[in-house]
Scaffold this active site. Structure first.
Site, PDB file in Angstrom:
ATOM      1  N   GLY A   1       0.825  -1.199   0.000  1.00 26.51           N
ATOM      2  CA  GLY A   1       0.000   0.000   0.000  1.00 26.51           C
ATOM      3  C   GLY A   1       0.861   1.252   0.000  1.00 26.51           C
ATOM      4  CB  CYS A   2       0.099   4.700  -1.092  1.00 32.36           C
ATOM      5  SG  CYS A   2      -1.551   4.861  -0.388  1.00 32.36           S
ATOM      6  CE1 TYR A   3      -1.524   8.179   4.110  1.00 27.50           C
ATOM      7  CE2 TYR A   3      -3.327   6.673   3.689  1.00 27.50           C
ATOM      8  CZ  TYR A   3      -2.871   7.959   3.848  1.00 27.50           C
ATOM      9  OH  TYR A   3      -3.738   9.014   3.759  1.00 27.50           O
TER      10      TYR A   3
END
Lengths: 349, 349, 349, 349
Positions: free
Chosen positions: A152-154
């Site tokens: 995921g991005c985070y």
């Protein structure tokens, strides 16, 4: 240059899919041979994306594993939560390599997935097959793997910023607090009041406190790295900009360590990994400084008064946080240089 | 309506000064009688601020205590750091009441001021006279005081969000971490690369980590409230918007407390104070929801997994964080209802 | 102060409705007694608009003319196209005064309405009753009228900028070209791809070229003023900001006229009308200079090389372009000073 | 791949210079061998541009023609007005090829330059040598030329949008009105109140009406194309975004021409020129659809009611409006394919 690896993209009409198209357009060893969208199959991709005029104007294909296999070697899935879980078995059966950008195969426990995603999990056998493709950390597992789950991005910004310190025992994992901020493109292209221009412009918003589905993903990796269970406080904010993630992270320092020590530790840890750039003491990266690129930039501030370190880590959520890292994983998977086709200078200003 | 209190504004060409002009224009018991700027004296205020065309078109006055006294009863100082320190003695001598929006009189220790502001401090005798005007907390000291030091923007959002919990002993002050974000107007009107449009638009930036001059101001009050020395971790970020501050704050909860408990504690603590609005459980305020108004809105999230509470507090930095709270202090000082002239509905969207 | 006029707002959950609530909150002679929304009746208005917490927390009423009559004297309609056309007859029958902010009663010809709005027009009898409330131009017809049709946002900025020159015969109406730009709030609160944050941020977009429904409204008034049929070229653009309209207008000058002559002509024409501010020669207004206020600011540039004048006219689309002008019409209708409750200083910055 | 052409960039610390660095980083036949800045010589380029960390970290060179000649074959000048006029003679004497991105050599008449730029003009002999590099129009003159003057950003968008229609006699040149809008990066990196974030965000501003120095550049080319003197009305606006220019252009149509006819005319005119994309009837390009790329996209709307055509033309001001077109000119000059190193997909969103 020989024959290029052929790529199909399922979910070509979302922001992740269209970013894959942009980045792969200049890849020297891969080419996109099928752009797929179940919802828009049969219409030209330029209908939703006029910026592709003159570049790619073909009709969108429907999802059909056999047809995909006839056209492609590798499939990227850039689909909403729950879709990849259903598609992956038939794609693997069709002997396609898979890089899944959705969250469906990141958590190895079906129960955890269902708790945080509020959806049925994928079959556990497939969950186990998927290699978690945090490229700088698990690259050795990605090599030759047929099925990658892209982070995921985070988690990407957060984990790259925390892992060397956790691994070295320089911070106490039980004290980690992550204050994360994202541009709005992370919410995808679906229109809603929550992504309506007039509501978000000139506004700053905290959301999903303690409930974001990236929490278990971050904790899974931190626990692995720390070799003990880690729970964290993680807050997400929506910032009035399109691209960019910043994780500002806090932890208690163990031992006497200066900011300069952290700089050295991280430079040594990431030596040879071009996409992680450690900033000198006293300099913290801004999101624009990685905009449009696959870089993750990291800076530090140790505070003697409080005994805590603050770590600032930034990425472009659509590149290193999605399509760029997926291509980096493709490169590693194929045994190529991981930077192939990704050596963009950030777009500044 | 009787005779209005006459107001002079020193520093009328900065954003704080021009916001005082805007807000005081509709105050029922006060009127601005002199707009003062040492740098632009003699030129019409509309030269720098055409939006005042037809509203106020007079020439800017120079700084002259005797002339000010002839025109005004109360002086607001909206000047850069270091200026108020020099002006205040002569203004007090001229028997003017003072509300200082700068940071010059907030810290009571000259040494602390010099350490954090890197400038000579004001005379200690005057530092002691100045009442710290965090209106909801120290309002009883503001009443009838002739000299008020108006709090900083970050401290206002932060302290209003922390004090009730610290006072009640519900959070451990030694664990407090403050992740603060501000719109760009907080940096004032002076042009620099750091506030250049193309550098800040579509960008997010952390700055002055562990070095911001608002840190000792926050710690001074928290130590007072906790009755013991408190040090905190405090990070500031620049967000691509003009107005708004959000403080996202983290602390270890002491005892068994739910989010609902926090809501109740804070509602009770701020009962009767119209400008603090406590949001119901599960709802966190956004900065736009207080835009252009004097409100400070606060929400909570207790996480049982980590034993921490996250507190989100928002204000408009130019209103509750500067000009609005200064007028609120004027109201309290004069014995008026604190909401006089400040009952704006936030501008939405 | 006596008894206030009671106001009901139909369409309270749209941006026009919520701006009426904001502005009327400080009106000295009017008060909102019923907030109405057919789609959200029975739910608290704070559910969709948390910024109203502590200010207005009542449940939304449903649309019922008799119930409205029991609570209110005047109804503001801030409804989507087509709704007012259906509601007005029963509201007039209930003996309510009406100020309609929608476009349903602006055009006097049903055929024209149907051509441009692609919807059934209101009954022609009612179309004829409605006074077109461009306050500075038709204020004398608004006085005592029971039914006002409030002008569109683009027509307000455009017509106030053109009428004095057309009336004086200083520009040739057949040469008028209007290049208009608007912030995104003009598109309302309905979420769509066309108003999705990531699509509009850092983007500029022309739309509805030669097809915008405000074209016949502008031409209707210009033809009236010029006493002959006028057709114009009118282009609309979406600018990445929330509020603000600028009309940049071009026309051939008739006779020898300088920019200074235009300034004088317009100052004289709008003498005594506080909400129109004519800028001095060489100064052109920006949208932020009227932000949050009811002003329309206008500037000029005559070019001797081309024989054309460029006229720049700006408003806040939600104030002078909607709710503010509607209240100005209420004031005029009731025989009050037109500026009552509207003397806001623009919010700057 | 053979030896690459060596490039020096004078003015490397401005936005035009840094964009050249970004774009040339992936050029297959050219490489930047010297980054030059007279104001910052001797300091590392990453000091002002941390986004170049790990990419280019060398010290900035000073301006010295002999030293440049030792390092480079071609010099790009990305300097403020007035600088290139002084440097060019010595650079030509050193036998360097020159591509000048400033406005110093665009106008062929010194008097015209001095009238519009308010500065001394370059020597007329050099003015005559410089080939005006509007690539799609004057590409044949660029081939093998040693000294190119790169067009301005506004003229590029404007002229590409007007020339085919003027050349074909389909529009009356005397009726052309150009309403141009630009992102703020066009104003460069110098900090001033006019480019201060809080002044420009949520604001729209018209500037330099009838006085912009790009007016004579546009008229020079239109007069050439029309074979008679053309004067135009040209207005510039600053839009709250970083990149992008849109020219919305109006003219009277000569003869019976539909929008579809214009589409066909332009497609045929630009056949084989990859960087000009003509949109189908009823579709108008937005600035984001060319963001970060070298495209110029054009759309049309003919209005039978008024007999006018509206032409919408967009570019990225830093790419096709500056650095991108300069590289396109390098490609043409060297006899390479004009798209070399410029085949970027626009960054969307």
């Amino acid at each position: 240059m020989g024959i290029k690896v052929k790529i199909a993209i399922i979910g070509s009409t979302g922001y992740g899919g269209v970013e894959l198209i942009r980045l792969l357009a200049s890849h020297p060893l891969a080419e996109v041979t099928s752009v797929i969208s179940s919802s828009s199959a049969g219409t030209p991709i330029t209908e939703g994306y006029p910026h592709l005029t003159g570049i790619r104007e073909e009709l969108l294909d429907d999802v059909d594993p056999a047809a995909i296999k006839a056209k492609a070697d590798v499939v990227f899935l850039a689909t909403p939560a729950g879709v990849a879980a259903k598609l992956v078995p038939s794609l693997l059966e069709a002997d396609l390599k898979i890089i899944d950008l959705s969250g469906d195969f990141r958590l190895k426990s079906p129960a955890l997935y269902e708790q945080w995603y509020k959806k049925p999990a994928a079959d556990e056998a497939y969950l186990k097959q998927a290699v978690f493709g945090l490229a700088e950390i698990y690259g050795d597992q990605v090599l030759n793997a047929p099925f990658i789950s892209n982070p995921g991005c985070y988690p990407t910004a957060t984990l790259l910023g925390l892992i060397p310190a956790v691994k070295a025992g320089w911070i106490d994992p039980s004290t980690i607090i992550i204050d994360a901020k994202s541009g709005v493109s992370g919410a995808g292209r679906g229109a809603s009041l929550g992504t309506h221009y007039s509501e978000l412009n000139e506004n700053l918003k905290a959301y999903k406190l303690n409930q974001h589905q990236h929490i278990p993903e971050i904790e899974m990796v931190l626990s692995d790295v720390a070799s003990k269970p880690v729970v964290t406080t993680f807050t997400t904010h929506l910032v009035p900009m399109t691209r960019g993630i910043m994780s500002t992270m806090y932890a208690a320092v163990q031992g006497e360590r200066s900011s300069a020590d952290f700089v050295e530790l991280y430079r040594s840890y990431y030596e040879g990994r071009k996409f992680v750039r450690i900033r000198p003491e006293g300099q913290w990266p801004t999101t624009k400084e990685v905009w449009g690129s696959n870089y993750c930039d990291i800076g530090f501030a140790v505070d003697e008064r409080t005994g805590r370190v603050t770590i600032v880590s930034v990425i472009d959520n659509l590149v290193k946080g999605a399509a760029g890292q997926a291509i980096q994983n493709l490169n590693i998977m194929m045994g190529w240089d991981e930077t192939l086709g990704l050596q963009f200078v950030p777009v500044y200003p």
